[in-house]
Design an enzyme around this catalytic site. Structure first.
Site: not given
Ligand SMILES: NC(=O)c1ccc[n+]([C@@H]2O[C@H](COP(=O)([O-])OP(=O)(O)OC[C@H]3O[C@@H](n4cnc5c(N)ncnc54)[C@H](OP(=O)(O)O)[C@@H]3O)[C@@H](O)[C@H]2O)c1
Length: 335
Positions: A60, A65, A94, A127
């Site tokens: 994704d 990004y 997106k 997006h």
């Molecule tokens: N469409 C939109 O507007 C939108 C908005 C936000 C996000 N997104 C998409 O969603 C993706 C993820 O979003 P996000 O980074 O906000 O949220 P997330 O996936 O909820 O959180 C990622 C964080 O969680 C940690 N993590 C991952 N797996 C883990 C586990 N099993 N146990 C504990 N911690 C863990 C990671 O740290 P480590 O790296 O240290 O493991 C990272 O810092 C983005 O990259 C993007 O592609 C889309």
């Protein structure tokens, strides 16, 4: 659960189930988040390669990004070398909120394809349901009033439909749309969105939106599925990963809290986007099939404090934005 299907050409490392889109295509139910924080281009490429090695097949990304060019280098390599066939990978990208205009959509997607070094993407999403001036710095507080430009969502959607006709993308969809806005674009649409990517985690379910998407044949893709712990730029919460309720359930099933949170989303029949730069957590996050939470687990999770990271405040103002309140944009997590 019954809404999942096996992906036709799946990794021999783990069995990741898929969701069937309204186009008939299969979409792997776990996607790797390709947003970047402070990663260098080399780190992004290594992260992408590692994920392919571990077994991720759905990625994704987004124009904003800025990871498409790094992905493109790796994609060209793994496709040209025959390591992967194009149809084994599912690539989502997106449209930038600075290009949410009918005339900008096709050039924007062509630019993303050029960055990704692909002839088509599998899924192209709007997006955000806003249009802002090119060059506007995305902020985590309200944008200035002069950042907004007039928005014609129906016209933008028609341009996305043209992208399908031109073969630039296999499916189209939206992100950060509430059920009211889905109604706006579907009223006169030739193609119903295949996906709505929204914030969803055990603190933010949005049952009304899930139901509306189901009625319309739109699959939900959950982002910030772990509550975005450690996110360095503004939206972050440890409420999911440190939840005592999730910890207790994780112990009961012999899983990690992260796996329980992802399984909770999968149990709701949605696709999950998750990001981890740690190889062991990357593997763990993909290994969430072959077991489910029980009714008691779901009942306990429903008592967790409700919260939303992306409440839309940065898209709202009383003059230039199309939205005067969060309700104009989103469904509430509590209804
Ligand atoms: N469409 C939109 O507007 C939108 C908005 C936000 C996000 N997104 C998409 O969603 C993706 C993820 O979003 P996000 O980074 O906000 O949220 P997330 O996936 O909820 O959180 C990622 C964080 O969680 C940690 N993590 C991952 N797996 C883990 C586990 N099993 N146990 C504990 N911690 C863990 C990671 O740290 P480590 O790296 O240290 O493991 C990272 O810092 C983005 O990259 C993007 O592609 C889309």
């Amino acid at each position: 659960m019954s809404s999942f299907l096996r992906f036709s050409r799946m990794t021999n490392l783990v069995e990741v189930q898929s969701l069937k889109l309204n186009t008939g295509a299969l979409m792997p139910a776990i996607a790797l988040g390709m947003s970047a924080r402070e990663e260098t281009p080399e780190e992004t490429k290594a992260y992408f390669r590692k994920a392919l090695e571990i077994g991720y097949r759905h990625f994704d990304t987004a124009s904003v990004y800025r990871t498409e060019p790094m992905m493109g280098e790796v994609l060209e390599d793994v496709l040209n070398s025959g390591t992967f066939k194009r149809e084994e990978l599912f690539i989502t990208t997106k449209l930038s909120p600075a290009q949410t205009h009918a005339d900008d959509v096709i050039p924007a997607l062509r630019e993303s394809l050029s960055n990704l070094r692909l002839e088509y993407v599998d899924l192209y999403l709007i997006h955000f349901p806003v249009r802002i001036k090119p060059g506007t710095k995305l902020s985590y507080g309200p944008l200035s009033e002069d950042a907004f430009l007039p928005l014609d969502l129906v016209g933008v959607w028609k341009a996305l439909e043209q992208c399908v006709e031109l073969g630039l993308t296999r499916a189209i969809g939206v992100s950060n749309f509430g059920s009211r806005l889905l109604g706006v674009i579907t009223a006169d649409a030739k193609i119903i969105p295949a996906v709505n990517q929204v914030e969803m985690h055990p603190g933010c379910l949005q049952p009304r939106l899930l139901d509306a998407c189901k009625q319309m044949g739109i699959k939900v893709m959950a982002f910030s599925a772990l509550g975005s712990p450690k996110y360095s730029t503004g939206f972050t919460s440890n409420a999911v990963i440190d939840s005592p309720i999730l910890k207790e359930i994780a112990e009961k099933h012999g899983k990690s809290v992260g796996q329980v949170a992802l399984r909770w989303s999968l149990d709701h029949g949605v696709c999950v986007v998750v990001k981890s730069s740690n190889p062991s957590r990357m593997a763990q996050n993909l290994n969430v099939f072959g077991w489910s939470l029980d009714e008691d687990d779901h009942t306990k999770i429903a008592t967790m404090p409700r919260f939303r990271l992306h409440d839309g405040t940065y898209w709202i103002n009383q003059t230039t934005s199309p939205y005067r309140s969060p309700k104009d944009l989103y469904d509430c997590w509590s209804d």
